[in-house]
Design an enzyme around this catalytic site. Structure first.
Site, PDB file in Angstrom:
ATOM      1  N   ALA A  42       0.848  -1.192   0.000  1.00  0.00           N
ATOM      2  CA  ALA A  42       0.000   0.000   0.000  1.00  0.00           C
ATOM      3  C   ALA A  42       0.884   1.243   0.000  1.00  0.00           C
ATOM      4  CB  ALA A  42      -0.893  -0.011   1.234  1.00  0.00           C
ATOM      5  N   GLY A  74       0.413  -5.140   0.866  1.00  0.00           N
ATOM      6  CA  GLY A  74      -0.640  -5.144  -0.141  1.00  0.00           C
ATOM      7  C   GLY A  74      -0.185  -5.786  -1.440  1.00  0.00           C
ATOM      8  N   GLU A  91      -0.723  -9.352  -0.906  1.00  0.00           N
ATOM      9  CA  GLU A  91      -2.172  -9.608  -0.864  1.00  0.00           C
ATOM     10  C   GLU A  91      -2.755  -9.623  -2.282  1.00  0.00           C
ATOM     11  OE1 GLU A  91      -2.847  -6.514   2.202  1.00  0.00           O
ATOM     12  OE2 GLU A  91      -3.949  -8.089   3.236  1.00  0.00           O
ATOM     13  N   GLU A  96       2.890  -5.523   7.907  1.00  0.00           N
ATOM     14  CA  GLU A  96       1.948  -4.576   8.536  1.00  0.00           C
ATOM     15  C   GLU A  96       2.075  -4.510  10.050  1.00  0.00           C
ATOM     16  OE1 GLU A  96       1.356  -6.558   6.066  1.00  0.00           O
ATOM     17  OE2 GLU A  96       0.236  -5.479   4.534  1.00  0.00           O
TER      18      GLU A  96
END
Ligand code: NAD
Length: 705
Positions: free
Chosen positions: A62, A103, A106, A126
């Site tokens: 992210a 991310g 993911e 994270e």
């Protein structure tokens, strides 16, 4: 600029995405990726899709600059992007090079197939920012690698080399070289199969069958409770993984989202994210652009082979930079060299370094007794006795022998860097490099910018700090710089509280329960009580109006300098660093209170914490207002990396903001009612008073005092 391009390899659409440096999945990239996926979907000639990152990596995740901003949730958010990938009727293959983190992983977990190059690293970091992987990572990963492995990956936050996942459903291919060609081959084959009606595997459909689930989760919970009591994220990660193992996919996803939101809104993640950005910001200097030309540092010299000089030299050796070590006498030099050799022997013994590596590093040391030898060094760091006269003499010599353009640095902790610079004819080349003890271990480096220090000298020193794996913070010239100037006020309060009735152990315990690595009395025993004594003796002459408790002086008069003398505020036993209560100190305190006519009272832990932390905050506000620190977050970094302030609270400035500056100032007004100590102590610094009155903050984005 967002770069998402589609190329065709036969019937495979290769979508390459991401901007340098890390292909973060910001709003614009997500939008462009969905558009490219839709186009590939609509293209009748395409049977399969490969997702590949630009810039030699898949994606580091992210865009953390979007955290807490509307852009983070802007549609399509990461969930929606992953759903587009996962629900694609044509197989989507992730081609994973380099980093595939957060991310990014993911997104790859949402793909039907994954091919990684052997050099790739996969991870979900994270937890380090006080969060959990919130885009399905906690749900899909355990379905592919099992609960135990997923716990390890998610709780450690560490990137894992791709080959360790070989054979698990996480990887459908491991390429010795580049991942892309193999991903394209796999996509072509799967595209043909899918066209023939073969179903596409989706991580969400995999079932978790873990017979030892309760034991694994129980063990993980106990471990994180013991090691990370103040951090909510690890427990939340475990809860989310439990949901993956016990609930339907959609329900687990909802649980993950709920847990993520709780962490995101909570104070600990906010503090950790603050610390993360603070560390990055500390490297930036307003009037020294990144484009400032740097001087080369290939050869170094250290003057003085004492405690600090040897530690500083080890930093250079570890970085592979040859370093001269200069002393006045052969004995001191031999001792210093022996200390360095012992350090490497210790590293080898503990298995932290290979013998050949240690030998190679130690071989870069060039001990000498002669200034004539060191003239070619690009930087010289002085770490001799803390006396201005001696330092001036040393800098005079350096001025005479060092080549033009060499950086002349001093490790002084209290002396005026501008006066030291004035002992040379090249003050622009002089700078302070304030290392912390042990210098080869502690992360913090205060880089002291003198009034004449040249910009390229400053920029080069900041770059050198990174090479030496230090976290550098710029400080202006003042007594104690940022960290020690604040700690002096903290120590004064600690002593006032003992005068008033607290025991050193109570003070230490209160602030350690708050989260400090070590309370003020244990810390002083470790550093040496004589250091503070030396400074106070100077203060009594310089600032006769300043009120101090004389208790610490009495302790030093007894020769109780701390661990090194076997006794200080506490007693120590040979070979044992445990602090034991001392009857001698108790008696000393009792008689001091009687002499000062103080009736002792009990101090609550909350009062102890407020007085210690607000003493830091008030002095920090002055430091900020005077421009000694560039920004409040720099002060937080100093305290997080050099003084054991609890990381999960984000530093003293961030903590004060969290309490609310209005509340801090009101509490200080209450504390000012205390008749003991220094009546002026709790007068709020003008900046603090102003921010409190305006409803302002030290560290909020855009806060600029
Ligand atoms: P130290 O007494 O352990 O070492 C000083 C060394 O300098 C001695 O080995 C001495 O022989 C040598 N020396 C003295 N005069 C010299 C000269 N003219 N030329 C060459 N060598 C000379 O002291 P230290 O604790 O290493 O401190 C060194 C400096 O670092 C001081 O300025 C101190 O304030 C600063 N400092 C110390 C600490 C700490 O925790 N000890 C932390 C930060 C900064």
């Amino acid at each position: 600029m967002t770069t998402v391009t589609t190329a065709r390899e036969g019937q495979v659409a290769v979508i390459s995405f991401g901007d340098a440096p890390v292909n973060s999945l910001g709003a614009a990239t997500r939008r462009a990726l969905v558009a490219a996926l839709d186009a590939a979907q609509a293209d009748g000639a395409v049977t399969a899709i490969v997702l590949a990152g630009n810039n030699g990596l898949f994606s580091a995740g992210a865009d953390i600059k979007e955290f807490g901003t509307p852009a983070m949730l802007a549609s399509p958010n990461l969930h929606e992007l992953i759903a587009v990938v996962e629900s694609s009727g044509k197989p989507v293959v992730a081609a994973i090079e380099g980093s595939c983190l957060g991310g990014g992983l993911e997104l790859a977990l949402g793909c039907h197939y994954r091919v990684a190059s052997a050099g790739a690293k996969l991870g979900l970091p994270e937890v380090k920012l006080g969060l959990l992987p919130g885009a399905g990572g906690t749900q899909r990963l355990p379905r592919l690698i099992g609960v135990e492995n997923a716990l390890n990956v998610i709780l450690s936050g560490e990137p894992v080399p791709a080959p360790l996942f070989k054979g698990s459903p996480l990887l459908d291919g491991l390429a010795a070289g580049a991942a892309l060609p193999e991903a394209i081959r796999l996509a072509a084959a799967k595209g043909t199969a899918a066209a023939g009606g073969a179903a596409l595997p989706r991580a969400r459909d995999a079932r978790i069958a873990e017979p030892a689930l309760d034991a694994l989760l129980g063990f993980a919970r106990n471990t994180v409770k013991a090691g990370f009591a103040n951090y909510p994220a690890p427990l939340a990660c475990i809860d989310a993984i439990e949901a993956a193992a016990t609930r339907k996919f959609e329900d687990g996803l909802a649980r993950e989202r709920e847990l993520f939101a709780g962490l995101m809104m909570g104070p600990v993640s906010a503090a950790l994210r603050h610390a993360f950005f603070a560390e990055r910001a500390a490297g930036k200097i307003a009037d020294v652009p990144d484009s400032t030309p740097l001087r080369d540092v290939r050869l170094a010299a250290v003057i003085g082979a004492g405690t600090m000089g040897t530690g500083i030299a080890i930093n250079f050796l570890n970085a592979g930079i040859p370093v001269f070590l200069l002393e006045v006498g052969k004995d001191a030099l031999d001792k210093g060299v022996a200390r360095i050799t012992e350090n490497y022997a210790g590293q080898v013994k503990k298995g932290r370094m290979k013998p050949a590596d240690a030998e190679a590093k130690a071989a870069l040391l060039r001990p000498t007794l002669s200034y004539e030898d060191i003239g070619a060094a690009d930087i010289v760091i002085e770490a001799v006795f803390e006396e201005l006269g001696i330092k001036e003499q040393v800098f005079g010599r350096l001025d005479a022998v060092m080549k033009p353009g060499a950086i002349l640095a001093t490790n002084t902790s209290t002396l005026d860097v501008d006066r030291i610079a004035a002992a040379t004819r090249r003050p622009a080349d002089v700078i302070g490099t304030h290392f912390f003890s042990p210098a080869n271990v502690m992360k913090l480096l205060e880089v002291v910018r003198g009034k004449a220090t040249a910009k390229d000298v400053l920029a080069t020193t900041m770059k050198l700090a990174r090479t030496l794996r230090k976290t550098a913070v710029v400080s202006g010239v003042c007594d104690g710089f940022i960290g020690n100037r604040m700690i002096e006020q903290y120590s004064r309060q600690a002593l006032f509280m003992v005068d008033e009735g607290a025991s050193p152990a109570e003070v230490d315990a209160a602030v350690e329960a708050f989260g400090f690595a070590m309370g003020p009395f244990r810390m002083s025993d470790l550093a040496g009580n004589d250091i503070g004594w030396h400074i106070r003796k100077r203060r009594y002459l310089e600032k006769p109006g300043m009120v101090y408790s004389r208790l610490a002086d009495r302790l030093c008069e007894l020769g109780r300098f701390g661990q090194k003398t076997g006794s200080g505020w506490y007693d120590y036993r040979p070979g044992d660093r445990t602090a034991y209560p001392s009857a001698v100190v108790d008696a000393l305190i009792t008689s001091y209170r009687a002499e000062q006519k103080i009736t002792p009272r009990r101090l609550a832990a909350a009062e102890i914490v407020d007085r210690l932390v607000y003493a830091l905050v008030n002095e920090a506000a002055r430091i900020l207002e005077e421009g000694i620190a560039q920004r409040a977050s720099d002060i937080d970094i100093v305290y997080l990396t050099g003084y054991g302030f609890p990381v999960w609270r984000g530093g003293p400035m961030r903590y004060a903001d969290q309490v609310g500056l209005f509340g801090v100032v009101r509490r200080m007004a209450e504390l000012a009612q205390n008749p003991h100590g220094d009546p002026a102590f709790w007068t709020p610094a003008p900046l603090l008073a102003r921010l409190a009155a305006e409803g302002g903050s030290f560290t909020a984005p855009g806060a600029r005092p």
